[in-house]
Design an enzyme around this catalytic site. Structure first.
Site, PDB file in Angstrom:
ATOM      1  N   LYS A  93       0.840  -1.146   0.135  1.00  0.00           N
ATOM      2  CA  LYS A  93      -0.097   0.081   0.055  1.00  0.00           C
ATOM      3  C   LYS A  93       0.820   1.343  -0.037  1.00  0.00           C
ATOM      4  O   LYS A  93       0.428   2.106  -0.507  1.00  0.00           O
ATOM      5  CB  LYS A  93      -1.031  -0.120   1.185  1.00  0.00           C
ATOM      6  N   ARG A 128      -7.416  -6.992  -9.338  1.00  0.00           N
ATOM      7  CA  ARG A 128      -8.185  -8.136  -9.766  1.00  0.00           C
ATOM      8  C   ARG A 128      -9.651  -7.974 -10.072  1.00  0.00           C
ATOM      9  O   ARG A 128     -10.092  -6.732  -9.801  1.00  0.00           O
ATOM     10  CB  ARG A 128      -7.967  -9.057  -8.687  1.00  0.00           C
ATOM     11  N   GLY A 178      -8.332  -7.310   3.326  1.00  0.00           N
ATOM     12  CA  GLY A 178      -9.259  -8.101   4.187  1.00  0.00           C
ATOM     13  C   GLY A 178      -9.881  -7.231   5.228  1.00  0.00           C
ATOM     14  O   GLY A 178     -10.401  -7.841   6.329  1.00  0.00           O
ATOM     15  N   ARG A 196     -24.763  -9.058  -0.695  1.00  0.00           N
ATOM     16  CA  ARG A 196     -23.819 -10.369  -0.513  1.00  0.00           C
ATOM     17  C   ARG A 196     -24.371 -11.258   0.658  1.00  0.00           C
ATOM     18  O   ARG A 196     -24.727 -11.045   1.630  1.00  0.00           O
ATOM     19  CB  ARG A 196     -22.299 -10.001   0.220  1.00  0.00           C
ATOM     20  N   ASN A 253      -7.144  -2.524  -5.909  1.00  0.00           N
ATOM     21  CA  ASN A 253      -7.413  -4.004  -6.257  1.00  0.00           C
ATOM     22  C   ASN A 253      -7.070  -4.221  -7.497  1.00  0.00           C
ATOM     23  O   ASN A 253      -7.646  -3.999  -8.409  1.00  0.00           O
ATOM     24  CB  ASN A 253      -8.638  -4.333  -5.936  1.00  0.00           C
TER      25      ASN A 253
HETATM   26  P1  ADP Z   1      -8.279  -3.582   3.009  1.00  0.00           P
HETATM   27  O1  ADP Z   1      -7.198  -3.713   1.952  1.00  0.00           O
HETATM   28  O2  ADP Z   1      -7.802  -4.137   4.377  1.00  0.00           O
HETATM   29  O3  ADP Z   1      -9.546  -3.512   2.422  1.00  0.00           O
HETATM   30  P2  ADP Z   1      -8.427  -0.537   2.810  1.00  0.00           P
HETATM   31  O4  ADP Z   1      -7.071   0.375   2.886  1.00  0.00           O
HETATM   32  O5  ADP Z   1      -9.215  -0.758   1.591  1.00  0.00           O
HETATM   33  O6  ADP Z   1      -8.043  -2.009   3.469  1.00  0.00           O
HETATM   34  O7  ADP Z   1      -9.418  -0.236   3.828  1.00  0.00           O
HETATM   35  C1  ADP Z   1     -10.709  -0.807   4.228  1.00  0.00           C
HETATM   36  C2  ADP Z   1     -11.729   0.035   4.977  1.00  0.00           C
HETATM   37  O8  ADP Z   1     -10.961   0.465   6.236  1.00  0.00           O
HETATM   38  C3  ADP Z   1     -12.059   1.212   4.192  1.00  0.00           C
HETATM   39  O9  ADP Z   1     -13.325   0.687   3.247  1.00  0.00           O
HETATM   40  C4  ADP Z   1     -12.432   2.310   5.509  1.00  0.00           C
HETATM   41  O10 ADP Z   1     -13.956   1.775   5.947  1.00  0.00           O
HETATM   42  C5  ADP Z   1     -11.540   1.949   6.453  1.00  0.00           C
HETATM   43  N1  ADP Z   1     -10.142   2.805   6.102  1.00  0.00           N
HETATM   44  C6  ADP Z   1      -9.195   2.584   5.575  1.00  0.00           C
HETATM   45  N2  ADP Z   1      -8.196   3.872   5.602  1.00  0.00           N
HETATM   46  C7  ADP Z   1      -9.120   4.803   6.403  1.00  0.00           C
HETATM   47  C8  ADP Z   1      -8.587   6.064   6.813  1.00  0.00           C
HETATM   48  N3  ADP Z   1      -7.582   6.797   6.207  1.00  0.00           N
HETATM   49  N4  ADP Z   1      -9.668   6.791   7.237  1.00  0.00           N
HETATM   50  C9  ADP Z   1     -10.827   6.110   7.609  1.00  0.00           C
HETATM   51  N5  ADP Z   1     -11.228   4.996   7.308  1.00  0.00           N
HETATM   52  C10 ADP Z   1     -10.312   4.231   6.572  1.00  0.00           C
END
Ligand code: ADP
Length: 461
Positions: free
Chosen positions: A127, A303, A176, A349, A301
Site C-alpha cells: 500500500k 483483480r 481484508g 452479499r 485492487n
Molecule cells: P483492505 O485492503 O484491508 O480492504 P483498505 O485500505 O481498503 O483495506 O481499507 C478498508 C476500509 O478501512 C475502508 O473501506 C474504510 O472503511 C477503512 N479505512 C481505511 N483507511 C481509512 C482512513 N484513512 N480513514 C478512515 N477509514 C479508513
C-alpha cells in the site's frame, strides 16, 4: 481460436484453468463458454461434489480441504494447469488473485496469468508503493507520507502531529480489512504502532506500517478500470461500498448516490492516467474514501472484485469477458466516450452466517428458492442439497438488481430478498431485508460507519 490482427501472440490460449471455487468459478466459466474457451476447474476434497466441477470441461482435485493445502497451493495449481493442457490461469478474487509470486510463476511456466503483470501486482499490493505511484500520477491520496514509518519514536510523533489526530496506522501488506488501527490521540500512539506491527508481521509476513489521516465520516467509493496491453484504458463509472461491517462490504451499489459528474470525472481520468503510467493490464479497482466533496485514494485492487456485477448492470460491459480478452492481447473494444451508466444497481452479499451474531453457519441447504423477474440476477454456486463447508468464505450467493432509478432498484431488491429462501443453514437474509427497509439508507449517501451504528441500535432495541 482464430487469431485476429490486433491480437498479440503473447496471450494465445483456448483453455483456462480457474484457480478458485464457489460463485466466482461459476461466473468465470460462463464468460469462458460465451467466448468459446474451454475451462479447467480445480477443487479441494471438500468441494469434490460441488456443481462448478461438473460444469467445467475438466476437473482436478488438487488437495485437502484446508485452503492452504489446495486453493493456495501454487505448485499443485501449476501442475494441474500443465496436466489439463491449460494455456491461462484465471485467479478470480481472494486466494492467489493478488499474489505477485504466483503470477510470476505462472508466466514462467508459460501460462498467461489473467490479470496485470506480477510487477504491477507487487507495486499495488504494497500500500505504500501504491500510494507513491498514485501520488506521482496525480491521483488524490489520504494525507500522510508515502513512506514506511521509521522506528524512531520522536519522528513518528512528529509525523502524527503533522497529519493531525485522529490518525490511522495501516500495514503496508494489509488486506481484508485487517492490519489497521485508529489512534485518537498522542498518548496511545506507540502502543497502537507496536500492536499493529506485531499483527502485520504475523498476518502479512511484513512489519512495514504507514500512517495517514483517519477520516471520520467518509464514504467508500471506487472506480472500475479496464486496460489492454496496447496503451488503452477506460473507467467504467463508480460504485459505493460504504455499507460495511468490520471493514467488509455487505451491500454495494452503482452509481454512488449524489456524486455529480463534475467531481468524479477528473478522478476517473486520473485513474486512467495512473493505469497508463504504470503499464497496467486487465481489470482493476481504485478505492477511495470520499468526505466533504473530496476523494482520497486508499488502495488499488489488481483483480476482479466481488461487486463487479453492479458495474456490469449499469455499464452493459461484461467485465470478466473484457478481462479475458485483454489477457488474450485484444485491443480494448470501447473508448471512454462509449461508456455509459444506465439506471441503478444494488448487490447484496448473501452469507452463510447467523444474522445476529454473524458467526459462520455450515451445513446442508435443505431448501432453496431464488428470485426471478426483470432486472434480477443471482450469482451463486449452491442448490438445494448443497453442503456449505466451514473451510471457506461464507459467501453463498450474490443478489443483484437493476432498475431505472435508485428508489426503484431498492424496491426491486426488497422484492428479490422477499423471494429468496434458504433453509437448513442460517443466512444474513433477515438482516438484509431489514436494512432495505431503513429510511436513512433509502435516502442514500450514508457513510462507512452507518451499518455498524444501525446494527448497534437494532441490538439495543
Ligand atoms: P483492505 O485492503 O484491508 O480492504 P483498505 O485500505 O481498503 O483495506 O481499507 C478498508 C476500509 O478501512 C475502508 O473501506 C474504510 O472503511 C477503512 N479505512 C481505511 N483507511 C481509512 C482512513 N484513512 N480513514 C478512515 N477509514 C479508513
Amino acid at each position: 481460436m482464430l487469431e485476429t490482427p490486433e491480437q498479440s501472440a503473447a496471450g494465445r490460449f483456448d483453455t483456462i484453468l480457474i484457480a478458485n471455487r464457489g460463485e466466482i468459478a461459476v461466473r468465470i466459466q460462463r464468460a469462458c463458454r460465451e467466448l468459446g474457451l474451454k475451462t479447467v476447474a480445480i477443487c479441494s476434497e471438500a468441494d469434490r461434489e460441488a456443481p462448478y466441477g461438473s460444469t467445467a470441461d475438466s476437473l482436478l482435485c488438487i488437495g485437502p480441504s484446508s485452503a492452504a493445502k489446495s486453493y493456495l497451493n501454487q505448485d499443485a495449481i501449476l501442475l494441474a494447469a500443465r496436466l489439463a493442457g491449460a494455456g491461462a490461469i484465471h485467479p478470480g478474487y481472494g486466494f492467489l488473485s493478488e499474489n505477485a509470486a504466483f503470477a510470476s510463476a505462472a508466466e514462467k511456466a508459460g501460462l498467461t496469468f489473467i490479470g496485470p503483470t506480477s510487477s504491477s501486482i507487487a507495486t499495488m499490493g504494497d500500500k505504500i508503493s501504491a500510494k507513491r505511484a498514485m501520488m506521482a500520477a496525480g491521483v488524490p491520496c489520504v494525507p500522510g507520507p508515502d513512506t514506511a514509518l521509521p522506528d524512531d519514536p520522536a519522528t513518528i510523533e512528529r509525523i502524527a502531529l503533522e497529519i493531525g489526530y485522529p490518525v490511522i496506522i495501516k500495514a503496508a501488506g494489509g488486506g481484508g480489512g485487517r492490519g489497521m488501527r485508529v489512534v485518537p490521540k498522542a498518548d496511545v500512539l506507540h502502543e497502537a504502532i507496536a500492536l499493529t506491527r506485531e499483527e502485520a508481521r504475523k498476518a502479512f509476513g511484513s512489519p512495514s506500517l504507514y500512517m495517514e489521516k483517519f477520516l471520520e465520516h467518509p464514504r467508500h467509493i471506487e472506480i472500475q478500470v479496464i486496460c489492454d496491453d496496447h496503451g488503452n484504458a477506460v473507467w467504467l463509472g463508480h460504485r459505493d461500498c460504504s455499507m460495511q461491517r468490520r471493514h467488509q462490504k455487505v451491500v454495494e451499489e452503482a452509481p454512488a448516490a449524489g456524486i455529480v459528474p463534475d467531481i468524479i470525472q477528473p478522478v476517473g481520468m486520473a485513474c486512467v492516467q495512473a493505469c497508463l503510467q504504470i503499464g497496467y493490464r486487465g481489470v482493476g479497482t481504485f478505492e477511495f474514501l470520499y468526505e466533504d466533496g473530496a476523494f482520497y485514494f486508499i488502495e488499488m485492487n489488481t483483480r476482479l472484485q466481488v461487486e463487479h456485477p453492479v458495474t456490469e448492470m449499469t455499464s452493459g460491459v461484461d467485465i470478466v469477458q473484457a478481462q479475458i480478452k485483454a489477457a488474450q492481447g485484444h485491443v480494448l473494444d470501447l473508448n471512454q466516450g462509449d461508456v455509459t451508466c444506465e439506471g441503478h444497481s444494488f448487490e447484496c452479499r448473501i452469507n452463510a452466517e447467523d444474522p445476529d451474531s454473524f458467526l459462520p453457519s455450515a451445513g446442508v441447504v435443505t431448501h432453496l428458492a431464488l428470485p426471478t423477474g426483470p432486472g434480477i440476477r443471482v450469482d451463486t454456486h449452491i442448490h438445494a442439497g448443497y453442503k456449505v463447508s466451514p473451510y471457506y468464505d461464507s459467501l453463498i450467493a450474490k443478489l443483484i438488481v437493476h432498475a431505472p432509478t435508485r428508489a426503484e432498484a431498492m424496491a426491486r431488491m426488497r422484492e428479490a430478498l422477499a423471494g429468496t429462501e434458504v433453509e437448513g443453514i442460517s443466512t444474513n437474509i433477515p438482516f438484509l431485508r431489514a436494512l432495505f427497509e431503513d429510511g436513512a439508507f433509502a435516502q442514500g449517501e450514508t457513510d462507512i460507519h452507518y451499518l455498524e451504528q444501525w446494527l448497534k441500535l437494532r441490538r439495543a432495541a
